[in-house]
Design a protein around this motif. Sequence first.
Motif, PDB file in Angstrom:
ATOM      1  N   VAL A   1       0.860  -1.191   0.000  1.00 12.13           N
ATOM      2  CA  VAL A   1       0.000   0.000   0.000  1.00 12.13           C
ATOM      3  C   VAL A   1       0.890   1.233   0.000  1.00 12.13           C
ATOM      4  CG1 VAL A   1      -1.773   1.277   1.225  1.00 12.13           C
ATOM      5  CG2 VAL A   1      -1.813  -1.223   1.244  1.00 12.13           C
ATOM      6  N   GLU A   2       0.851   2.005  -1.083  1.00  9.44           N
ATOM      7  CA  GLU A   2       1.676   3.211  -1.191  1.00  9.44           C
ATOM      8  C   GLU A   2       0.806   4.408  -1.507  1.00  9.44           C
ATOM      9  OE1 GLU A   2       5.973   2.977  -2.449  1.00  9.44           O
ATOM     10  OE2 GLU A   2       5.070   1.613  -3.895  1.00  9.44           O
ATOM     11  N   ASP A   3       1.299   5.591  -1.119  1.00 10.94           N
ATOM     12  CA  ASP A   3       0.587   6.819  -1.467  1.00 10.94           C
ATOM     13  C   ASP A   3       0.653   7.043  -2.970  1.00 10.94           C
ATOM     14  OD1 ASP A   3       0.020   7.321   1.171  1.00 10.94           O
ATOM     15  OD2 ASP A   3       1.687   8.719   1.473  1.00 10.94           O
ATOM     16  N   ALA A   4      -0.412   7.599  -3.519  1.00 10.51           N
ATOM     17  CA  ALA A   4      -0.391   7.993  -4.920  1.00 10.51           C
ATOM     18  C   ALA A   4       0.600   9.142  -5.096  1.00 10.51           C
ATOM     19  CB  ALA A   4      -1.789   8.421  -5.359  1.00 10.51           C
ATOM     20  N   PRO A   5       1.283   9.215  -6.247  1.00 15.19           N
ATOM     21  CA  PRO A   5       2.242  10.306  -6.467  1.00 15.19           C
ATOM     22  C   PRO A   5       1.565  11.669  -6.287  1.00 15.19           C
ATOM     23  CG  PRO A   5       2.435   8.632  -8.185  1.00 15.19           C
ATOM     24  CD  PRO A   5       1.225   8.282  -7.384  1.00 15.19           C
ATOM     25  N   GLY A   6       2.183  12.507  -5.456  1.00 15.29           N
ATOM     26  CA  GLY A   6       1.643  13.839  -5.225  1.00 15.29           C
ATOM     27  C   GLY A   6       0.340  13.865  -4.447  1.00 15.29           C
ATOM     28  N   ALA A   7       0.065  12.815  -3.695  1.00 13.95           N
ATOM     29  CA  ALA A   7      -1.199  12.744  -2.951  1.00 13.95           C
ATOM     30  C   ALA A   7      -1.285  13.871  -1.934  1.00 13.95           C
ATOM     31  CB  ALA A   7      -1.315  11.392  -2.257  1.00 13.95           C
ATOM     32  N   PRO A   8      -2.438  14.544  -1.852  1.00 12.90           N
ATOM     33  CA  PRO A   8      -2.604  15.610  -0.846  1.00 12.90           C
ATOM     34  C   PRO A   8      -2.983  15.022   0.504  1.00 12.90           C
ATOM     35  CG  PRO A   8      -4.597  15.424  -2.153  1.00 12.90           C
ATOM     36  CD  PRO A   8      -3.634  14.397  -2.714  1.00 12.90           C
ATOM     37  N   ALA A   9      -2.968  15.844   1.518  1.00 15.09           N
ATOM     38  CA  ALA A   9      -3.419  15.415   2.845  1.00 15.09           C
ATOM     39  C   ALA A   9      -4.944  15.389   2.882  1.00 15.09           C
ATOM     40  CB  ALA A   9      -2.878  16.361   3.910  1.00 15.09           C
ATOM     41  N   LEU A  10      -5.484  14.524   3.705  1.00 17.28           N
ATOM     42  CA  LEU A  10      -6.927  14.438   3.882  1.00 17.28           C
ATOM     43  C   LEU A  10      -7.420  15.694   4.615  1.00 17.28           C
ATOM     44  CD1 LEU A  10      -9.576  12.722   3.818  1.00 17.28           C
ATOM     45  CD2 LEU A  10      -8.884  11.819   6.047  1.00 17.28           C
ATOM     46  N   VAL A  11      -8.442  16.319   4.070  1.00 14.70           N
ATOM     47  CA  VAL A  11      -9.042  17.507   4.677  1.00 14.70           C
ATOM     48  C   VAL A  11     -10.462  17.144   5.088  1.00 14.70           C
ATOM     49  CG1 VAL A  11      -9.727  19.909   4.356  1.00 14.70           C
ATOM     50  CG2 VAL A  11      -7.632  19.053   3.268  1.00 14.70           C
ATOM     51  N   ILE A  12     -10.760  17.269   6.364  1.00 15.28           N
ATOM     52  CA  ILE A  12     -12.077  16.866   6.859  1.00 15.28           C
ATOM     53  C   ILE A  12     -12.843  18.087   7.371  1.00 15.28           C
ATOM     54  CG2 ILE A  12     -13.312  15.491   8.568  1.00 15.28           C
ATOM     55  CD1 ILE A  12     -11.115  13.465   8.500  1.00 15.28           C
ATOM     56  N   ARG A  13     -14.007  18.303   6.768  1.00 15.26           N
ATOM     57  CA  ARG A  13     -14.932  19.322   7.273  1.00 15.26           C
ATOM     58  C   ARG A  13     -16.104  18.647   7.972  1.00 15.26           C
ATOM     59  NH1 ARG A  13     -13.051  20.669   2.327  1.00 15.26           N
ATOM     60  NH2 ARG A  13     -11.901  22.633   2.116  1.00 15.26           N
ATOM     61  N   ARG A  14     -16.619  17.607   7.321  1.00 16.66           N
ATOM     62  CA  ARG A  14     -17.660  16.780   7.928  1.00 16.66           C
ATOM     63  C   ARG A  14     -17.173  15.331   7.879  1.00 16.66           C
ATOM     64  NH1 ARG A  14     -22.474  18.302   8.982  1.00 16.66           N
ATOM     65  NH2 ARG A  14     -23.406  16.293   8.400  1.00 16.66           N
ATOM     66  N   PRO A  15     -16.896  14.724   9.025  1.00 12.33           N
ATOM     67  CA  PRO A  15     -16.298  13.380   9.037  1.00 12.33           C
ATOM     68  C   PRO A  15     -17.292  12.261   8.687  1.00 12.33           C
ATOM     69  CG  PRO A  15     -16.695  14.127  11.278  1.00 12.33           C
ATOM     70  CD  PRO A  15     -17.042  15.286  10.390  1.00 12.33           C
ATOM     71  N   THR A  16     -17.707  12.268   7.437  1.00 17.77           N
ATOM     72  CA  THR A  16     -18.601  11.217   6.944  1.00 17.77           C
ATOM     73  C   THR A  16     -17.762  10.090   6.355  1.00 17.77           C
ATOM     74  OG1 THR A  16     -20.299  12.855   6.408  1.00 17.77           O
ATOM     75  CG2 THR A  16     -20.477  10.694   5.351  1.00 17.77           C
ATOM     76  N   VAL A  17     -18.084   8.846   6.724  1.00 14.77           N
ATOM     77  CA  VAL A  17     -17.357   7.679   6.222  1.00 14.77           C
ATOM     78  C   VAL A  17     -18.298   6.869   5.333  1.00 14.77           C
ATOM     79  CG1 VAL A  17     -16.127   5.569   6.829  1.00 14.77           C
ATOM     80  CG2 VAL A  17     -15.929   7.598   8.286  1.00 14.77           C
ATOM     81  N   THR A  18     -17.844   6.567   4.110  1.00 14.81           N
ATOM     82  CA  THR A  18     -18.688   5.838   3.162  1.00 14.81           C
ATOM     83  C   THR A  18     -17.929   4.653   2.582  1.00 14.81           C
ATOM     84  OG1 THR A  18     -19.771   7.913   2.546  1.00 14.81           O
ATOM     85  CG2 THR A  18     -20.089   6.026   1.069  1.00 14.81           C
ATOM     86  N   PHE A  19     -18.520   3.474   2.644  1.00 12.08           N
ATOM     87  CA  PHE A  19     -18.025   2.292   1.923  1.00 12.08           C
ATOM     88  C   PHE A  19     -18.931   2.113   0.709  1.00 12.08           C
ATOM     89  CE2 PHE A  19     -15.471   1.655   5.505  1.00 12.08           C
ATOM     90  CZ  PHE A  19     -14.620   0.581   5.315  1.00 12.08           C
ATOM     91  N   ASP A  20     -18.342   2.214  -0.469  1.00 14.18           N
ATOM     92  CA  ASP A  20     -19.113   2.197  -1.712  1.00 14.18           C
ATOM     93  C   ASP A  20     -18.775   0.954  -2.535  1.00 14.18           C
ATOM     94  OD1 ASP A  20     -20.552   2.807  -3.987  1.00 14.18           O
ATOM     95  OD2 ASP A  20     -19.136   4.328  -4.703  1.00 14.18           O
TER      96      ASP A  20
END
Length: 606
Positions: free
Chosen positions: A339-358
């Motif tokens: 498991v590696e970060d995608a190239p140039g991946a940004p940091a996660l920004v959370i305004r509303r901590p909604t979690v979705t499994f799709d």
Amino acid sequence: MGNNTATGESADWATMRRFLPYLWPKGRRELKRRIAGAAFFVLLAKVVVLTLPFAYARAVDTMGADGDPALTVALALVIAYAAGRFGTVLFDQLRNITFNRVGQDAVLGLTEDVFARLHRLSLRFHLSRRTGEITRVIERGTKSISSMLYFLLFNIAPTAIELVVVSVIFWTIFGWELVAATAVTVVSFIWITQAITEWRVKLRKEMNDLDGQAMARAVDSLLNYETVKYFGAEERERTRYKTTAKAYSEAAIKTENSLGLLNIVQASILNLMMGGAMAWTVWGWSQGRLTPGDLVLVNTYLMQLFRPLDMLGWVYRTIRQGLIDMADMFRLMDTSVEVEDAPGAPALVIRRPTVTFDNVSFGYDKDRQILHGLSFEAPAGAHIALVGPSGAGKSTIGRLLFRFYDPWEGRILIDGQDIREVTQESLRRAIGIVPQDSVLFNDTIGYNIEYGAPWGQGDPTPEAVRQAAADAAILPFIESLPNKFDTEVGERGLKLSGGEKQRVAIARTLLKDPPILLLDEATSALDSRTEQDILATLRNISCNRTTIAIAHRLSTIADADLINVMEAGRIVEQGSHNDLLRRDGLYAEMWSRQQNEDSAVPEAAE
């Protein structure tokens, strides 16, 4: 055999090329100056060594001259000889003092990279690893670096220089015959040493493998100390360890015996050359061509030349073994990162901590799928529960949420952002967990609570640590201890009870203060009274957070906003506790069974 050798030499050179950047690091001028300084001292020592035999030989000739010997000259030569011997020691030690930091920095840089790499490897790797074996690979790899560097730079290279210079001196003074004899001796010595040492390297590798197995079994057994005691399996463990240790002992005996054979062969070649060269010099003296000093000169040069050659087998084996150990360590570093970060991946920004499994599908092995098109949502600030029988895939959801693995199909979103497209560090910083088995570091209670504080933002204040402990309802217990927050918890926290470990885990999660909280069967290993106390604490810390509770005991999640009932990797029912009971489906069946089991316990006690 030739192909194998070529392959081995190619692998050795590849290992050396990979290590050189650690020895000659970019942008480290100070270290490069140290290497140049060490090389300068090596050359100075070699110049002194190569001139010493002349002083010794001329002193002997002066003393043996007809008539009155030149006492002053002889004394001066003897003093110069003694001063030269001191000079070689002085320059060698100055070389070591200059180079020590270079070697240690190279070791430090490599071990830091290995340690960092191990933490980047996937959970799959760490679940299948043998801790003792990995520890030995790293230990042997790092220990081999210093000795290998020393012999390469300060034994083999200076010996090669000395061999060339001595050949020139012998050719000039004694003629080509002595040069040819020396060359034949050195080539024969090196060839036989290499052949026997290659055989010994195979024996050594077998010995190291068995050593690693013995250590792995010992560590595994000691980590499972309680299990061994539960099953009275001390004799079984002793027998398992003895089997591997005995095999290691036999391999070690073979290795040591092969060293004796190597030493005998080496001594035969060198002493044959020494005897022949001195006899040839005595013959030249009998004809009036050479002096007694020339005998001393030949003897001294050959002694100096043979001293490092006499260690060649050990040096060669050390270097070869060092390369093997380093290659093992590099192979460990080359283990693919699942498991590696995608190239140039940004940091996660959370305004509303909604979690979705799709529509998530996943399995640990291709032939055993765990999740089948799983979809659910945990709205911001909600308390969502996942329940179901063992093997339904509940704990797998937590591992996917932390991105220990990536799903085969589908997406996992946090506030609408696919977690595969953000950095893992920012993702894990946003999620707190209270696991079923709270494993603690073998340190103090204070350290384990402070571990929850975000790294790089300064140490948490004592007041913040104290408040986290109070909110986790463990402060009264800590205050009752003699050493309070400085109390050692032992290996994996075994000095604490299950409830105490859970509260420490809750306290460090509170200190982390994440917007998303995962409760992975956090009370399954506790008694009923402790469970209720922990549940009350968990309800408090769940406020104003998105909470996903994975539970086996349904009573612990009956107040959840939404309960997802899982079976065979799919959600088969959804609803509140009362809604699911009215449906009289899988959840109602599980609830009824657990209620009956709970009521049966007091009856059995009566």
